[in-house]
Motif scaffolding. Structure first.
Motif, PDB file in Angstrom:
ATOM      1  N   ARG A 119     -26.943  12.608  -5.480  1.00  0.00           N
ATOM      2  CA  ARG A 119     -27.561  11.612  -6.358  1.00  0.00           C
ATOM      3  C   ARG A 119     -28.976  11.279  -5.893  1.00  0.00           C
ATOM      4  O   ARG A 119     -29.893  11.142  -6.711  1.00  0.00           O
ATOM      5  N   LEU A 120     -29.140  11.148  -4.596  1.00  0.00           N
ATOM      6  CA  LEU A 120     -30.479  10.888  -4.069  1.00  0.00           C
ATOM      7  C   LEU A 120     -31.420  12.043  -4.371  1.00  0.00           C
ATOM      8  O   LEU A 120     -32.575  11.844  -4.762  1.00  0.00           O
ATOM      9  N   ARG A 121     -30.920  13.275  -4.199  1.00  0.00           N
ATOM     10  CA  ARG A 121     -31.774  14.447  -4.407  1.00  0.00           C
ATOM     11  C   ARG A 121     -32.253  14.540  -5.859  1.00  0.00           C
ATOM     12  O   ARG A 121     -33.365  14.981  -6.119  1.00  0.00           O
ATOM     13  N   ARG A 122     -31.423  14.122  -6.802  1.00  0.00           N
ATOM     14  CA  ARG A 122     -31.795  14.208  -8.220  1.00  0.00           C
ATOM     15  C   ARG A 122     -32.675  13.047  -8.662  1.00  0.00           C
ATOM     16  O   ARG A 122     -33.215  13.076  -9.762  1.00  0.00           O
ATOM     17  N   SER A 123     -32.825  12.039  -7.841  1.00  0.00           N
ATOM     18  CA  SER A 123     -33.573  10.840  -8.231  1.00  0.00           C
ATOM     19  C   SER A 123     -35.072  11.053  -8.062  1.00  0.00           C
ATOM     20  O   SER A 123     -35.526  12.054  -7.494  1.00  0.00           O
ATOM     21  N   GLU A 124     -35.851  10.080  -8.532  1.00  0.00           N
ATOM     22  CA  GLU A 124     -37.302  10.148  -8.411  1.00  0.00           C
ATOM     23  C   GLU A 124     -37.776   9.789  -7.009  1.00  0.00           C
ATOM     24  O   GLU A 124     -38.933  10.045  -6.674  1.00  0.00           O
ATOM     25  N   ASP A 125     -36.925   9.191  -6.202  1.00  0.00           N
ATOM     26  CA  ASP A 125     -37.289   8.792  -4.842  1.00  0.00           C
ATOM     27  C   ASP A 125     -36.193   9.267  -3.877  1.00  0.00           C
ATOM     28  O   ASP A 125     -35.415   8.458  -3.365  1.00  0.00           O
ATOM     29  N   PRO A 126     -36.118  10.554  -3.595  1.00  0.00           N
ATOM     30  CA  PRO A 126     -35.010  11.067  -2.779  1.00  0.00           C
ATOM     31  C   PRO A 126     -35.090  10.678  -1.310  1.00  0.00           C
ATOM     32  O   PRO A 126     -34.093  10.773  -0.593  1.00  0.00           O
ATOM     33  N   ASP A 127     -36.263  10.246  -0.823  1.00  0.00           N
ATOM     34  CA  ASP A 127     -36.440   9.947   0.599  1.00  0.00           C
ATOM     35  C   ASP A 127     -36.422   8.452   0.882  1.00  0.00           C
ATOM     36  O   ASP A 127     -36.941   8.006   1.908  1.00  0.00           O
ATOM     37  N   ARG A 128     -35.843   7.666   0.015  1.00  0.00           N
ATOM     38  CA  ARG A 128     -35.935   6.209   0.147  1.00  0.00           C
ATOM     39  C   ARG A 128     -35.292   5.699   1.434  1.00  0.00           C
ATOM     40  O   ARG A 128     -35.817   4.761   2.045  1.00  0.00           O
ATOM     41  N   ILE A 129     -34.167   6.265   1.846  1.00  0.00           N
ATOM     42  CA  ILE A 129     -33.496   5.787   3.055  1.00  0.00           C
ATOM     43  C   ILE A 129     -34.377   6.027   4.277  1.00  0.00           C
ATOM     44  O   ILE A 129     -34.589   5.137   5.106  1.00  0.00           O
ATOM     45  N   PHE A 130     -34.895   7.229   4.406  1.00  0.00           N
ATOM     46  CA  PHE A 130     -35.768   7.564   5.527  1.00  0.00           C
ATOM     47  C   PHE A 130     -37.025   6.694   5.509  1.00  0.00           C
ATOM     48  O   PHE A 130     -37.460   6.190   6.545  1.00  0.00           O
ATOM     49  N   ARG A 131     -37.597   6.489   4.328  1.00  0.00           N
ATOM     50  CA  ARG A 131     -38.856   5.749   4.230  1.00  0.00           C
ATOM     51  C   ARG A 131     -38.710   4.294   4.652  1.00  0.00           C
ATOM     52  O   ARG A 131     -39.478   3.794   5.480  1.00  0.00           O
ATOM     53  N   VAL A 132     -37.735   3.594   4.093  1.00  0.00           N
ATOM     54  CA  VAL A 132     -37.612   2.167   4.391  1.00  0.00           C
ATOM     55  C   VAL A 132     -37.181   1.942   5.841  1.00  0.00           C
ATOM     56  O   VAL A 132     -37.601   0.953   6.469  1.00  0.00           O
ATOM     57  N   THR A 133     -36.372   2.849   6.397  1.00  0.00           N
ATOM     58  CA  THR A 133     -35.960   2.701   7.790  1.00  0.00           C
ATOM     59  C   THR A 133     -37.145   2.861   8.725  1.00  0.00           C
ATOM     60  O   THR A 133     -37.330   2.065   9.662  1.00  0.00           O
ATOM     61  N   CYS A 134     -37.973   3.867   8.499  1.00  0.00           N
ATOM     62  CA  CYS A 134     -39.139   4.086   9.355  1.00  0.00           C
ATOM     63  C   CYS A 134     -40.152   2.951   9.222  1.00  0.00           C
ATOM     64  O   CYS A 134     -40.765   2.534  10.211  1.00  0.00           O
ATOM     65  N   GLN A 135     -40.355   2.457   7.999  1.00  0.00           N
ATOM     66  CA  GLN A 135     -41.308   1.369   7.804  1.00  0.00           C
ATOM     67  C   GLN A 135     -40.905   0.135   8.592  1.00  0.00           C
ATOM     68  O   GLN A 135     -41.729  -0.481   9.288  1.00  0.00           O
ATOM     69  N   LEU A 136     -39.639  -0.248   8.503  1.00  0.00           N
ATOM     70  CA  LEU A 136     -39.189  -1.448   9.217  1.00  0.00           C
ATOM     71  C   LEU A 136     -39.165  -1.203  10.723  1.00  0.00           C
ATOM     72  O   LEU A 136     -39.520  -2.102  11.509  1.00  0.00           O
ATOM     73  N   ALA A 137     -38.772  -0.001  11.146  1.00  0.00           N
ATOM     74  CA  ALA A 137     -38.748   0.283  12.584  1.00  0.00           C
ATOM     75  C   ALA A 137     -40.146   0.208  13.178  1.00  0.00           C
ATOM     76  O   ALA A 137     -40.329  -0.261  14.311  1.00  0.00           O
ATOM     77  N   ARG A 138     -41.150   0.630  12.442  1.00  0.00           N
ATOM     78  CA  ARG A 138     -42.518   0.510  12.933  1.00  0.00           C
ATOM     79  C   ARG A 138     -42.946  -0.953  13.003  1.00  0.00           C
ATOM     80  O   ARG A 138     -43.657  -1.358  13.924  1.00  0.00           O
ATOM     81  N   GLN A 139     -42.557  -1.732  12.010  1.00  0.00           N
ATOM     82  CA  GLN A 139     -42.942  -3.147  11.991  1.00  0.00           C
ATOM     83  C   GLN A 139     -42.391  -3.905  13.195  1.00  0.00           C
ATOM     84  O   GLN A 139     -43.060  -4.771  13.753  1.00  0.00           O
ATOM     85  N   VAL A 140     -41.165  -3.589  13.606  1.00  0.00           N
ATOM     86  CA  VAL A 140     -40.562  -4.303  14.730  1.00  0.00           C
ATOM     87  C   VAL A 140     -40.822  -3.611  16.062  1.00  0.00           C
ATOM     88  O   VAL A 140     -40.341  -4.064  17.106  1.00  0.00           O
ATOM     89  N   GLY A 141     -41.584  -2.496  16.046  1.00  0.00           N
ATOM     90  CA  GLY A 141     -42.002  -1.864  17.285  1.00  0.00           C
ATOM     91  C   GLY A 141     -41.011  -0.918  17.913  1.00  0.00           C
ATOM     92  O   GLY A 141     -41.123  -0.597  19.102  1.00  0.00           O
ATOM     93  N   LEU A 142     -40.036  -0.424  17.137  1.00  0.00           N
ATOM     94  CA  LEU A 142     -39.061   0.499  17.699  1.00  0.00           C
ATOM     95  C   LEU A 142     -39.566   1.931  17.746  1.00  0.00           C
ATOM     96  O   LEU A 142     -39.115   2.726  18.561  1.00  0.00           O
ATOM     97  N   VAL A 143     -40.478   2.307  16.855  1.00  0.00           N
ATOM     98  CA  VAL A 143     -41.022   3.669  16.834  1.00  0.00           C
ATOM     99  C   VAL A 143     -42.524   3.587  16.708  1.00  0.00           C
ATOM    100  O   VAL A 143     -43.097   2.546  16.383  1.00  0.00           O
ATOM    101  N   GLY A 144     -43.164   4.718  16.950  1.00  0.00           N
ATOM    102  CA  GLY A 144     -44.599   4.810  16.760  1.00  0.00           C
ATOM    103  C   GLY A 144     -45.411   4.562  18.009  1.00  0.00           C
ATOM    104  O   GLY A 144     -46.627   4.713  17.995  1.00  0.00           O
ATOM    105  N   LEU A 145     -44.777   4.171  19.133  1.00  0.00           N
ATOM    106  CA  LEU A 145     -45.535   3.904  20.342  1.00  0.00           C
ATOM    107  C   LEU A 145     -45.845   5.186  21.103  1.00  0.00           C
ATOM    108  O   LEU A 145     -46.923   5.346  21.652  1.00  0.00           O
TER     109      LEU A 145
END
Length: 360
Positions: A119-145
């Motif tokens: 269902r995700l693959r057929r949608s217009e935003d198939p990477d939504r889970i990966f995107r929102v997780t990375c965005q929030l993880a960067r905001q709280v400083g868990l990744v990107g350092l």
């Protein structure tokens, strides 16, 4: 299937949740997902994947948490659902640490993950889970350092073509892409005894050097005549990309001799197109002794959080690709090339068009 919503069950015991809160370290990914799950994966994020009526699905927020942990720990679908069913940390991260056995929030079949991923693959935003997780993880400083980079060659399945095959194939591609009237105009200007209908190399005595040189010269002149026939025409995208490819393969390997003939120069042009079937593939080198034809994939990994950025394939940048040559003459003669380098008679700023879809 309709969107399943996670039910609140205040009457259930909370021993599992309380144990995880006491035992898990503060920087644990399980604690992070449990704390931010509602913010990361609200029901509205997945509403477009389901119908308004039907059988209720497993709550998408639970499936999203399972998919994140599955990717993080490198598990198959069967292994992931087993881990969710028997590992209280996974259920704690999904908000169902103390779910009753047999409920849909306590366990589910691995095919549920297969269906959700489809269902995700057929949608217009198939990477939504990966995107929102990375965005929030960067905001709280868990990744990107910190970040570790690596690359790997990806060999292309398309056969690498020689210059003669690409020249003839590009002319065929232009004729195939042109509408009937324009095709007749282009075809009328070609002078080789070749209908350019069948794929492959043209007939030639390949043991005779003079015959080979004559064939290359004739193909290049036909390529110029084909481009000359397009002067003043309004081209649709398919014809334009075919013309771009023809200009590229004509310019990258050819030089003009002092007596006005065209020949293949010695050496390899930078950013050389290696096939008219897949014009974006390139020659590459893993080491000085190991070459390959295809693409290069890059990956960035955070060694602390064990998360990776989305892998990407890369080919040479658009600034090094060529657009069609500009014909300066007003007579129906061959436009005169200026020297050996294609960049001297083809502009170097236009991006390469997508691969045309003609056969052969």
């Amino acid at each position: 299937m309709t969107l399943g919503r996670q039910l609140r069950r205040p009457e259930l015991p909370t021993a599992g949740a309380r144990w995880c809160e006491a035992a898990l370290p503060e920087g644990s990914v399980y604690r992070f997902l449990a704390r931010e799950r509602t913010r990361l994966f609200p029901s509205e994020l997945f509403a477009d994947l389901f119908q308004p009526t039907g059988r209720r699905s497993v709550p998408p927020s639970i499936l999203a948490v399972v998919m994140v942990l599955q990717r993080l720990e490198g598990l198959s679908d069967r292994e992931a659902v087993d881990r969710f069913a028997f590992d209280v940390r996974w259920r704690y991260a999904a908000g169902v640490a103390d779910a009753v056995a047999g409920e849909e929030t306590a366990s589910f079949a691995h095919t549920v993950l297969v269906d959700f991923r489809a269902r995700l693959r057929r949608s217009e935003d198939p990477d939504r889970i990966f995107r929102v997780t990375c965005q929030l993880a960067r905001q709280v400083g868990l990744v990107g350092l910190r970040r570790v980079l690596d690359s790997a060659p990806l060999e292309d399945a398309v056969t690498t073509q020689d210059t003669v095959t690409m020249l003839r194939g590009a002319i065929r591609g232009l004729l195939w892409a042109c509408p009937p009237e324009l095709k007749a105009k282009v075809r009328a200007g070609l002078q080789r005894e070749d209908d350019y209908a069948a794929p492959g190399k043209p007939a030639c005595d390949w043991t005779d050097r003079a015959a080979r040189e004559q064939l290359v010269d004739a193909l290049v002149r036909d390529a110029y005549r084909a481009h000359f026939a397009l002067r003043g025409e309004r081209l649709d995208p398919r014809v334009a990309e075919a013309a771009t490819l023809l200009a590229t393969v004509t310019g990258q390997d050819i030089e003009e001799t002092p007596d006005g003939r065209f020949r293949i120069f010695e050496g390899t042009a930078p950013d050389r197109v290696i096939s008219t079937v897949d014009p974006q593939a390139r020659h590459g080198h893993k080491t000085a002794a190991h070459g390959y034809d295809g693409y290069k994939a890059h990956v960035a990994v955070d060694p602390i959080a064990r998360s990776s950025a989305r892998p990407r394939c890369r080919w040479p940048p658009p600034a090094t690709r060529w657009s069609p040559p500009v014909c300066s003459t007003t007579s129906p003669q061959i436009p005169k090339a200026v020297g050996r380098s294609p960049r001297r008679w083809c502009t170097a700023t236009a991006p390469m068009a997508p691969a045309p879809t003609w056969p052969g």
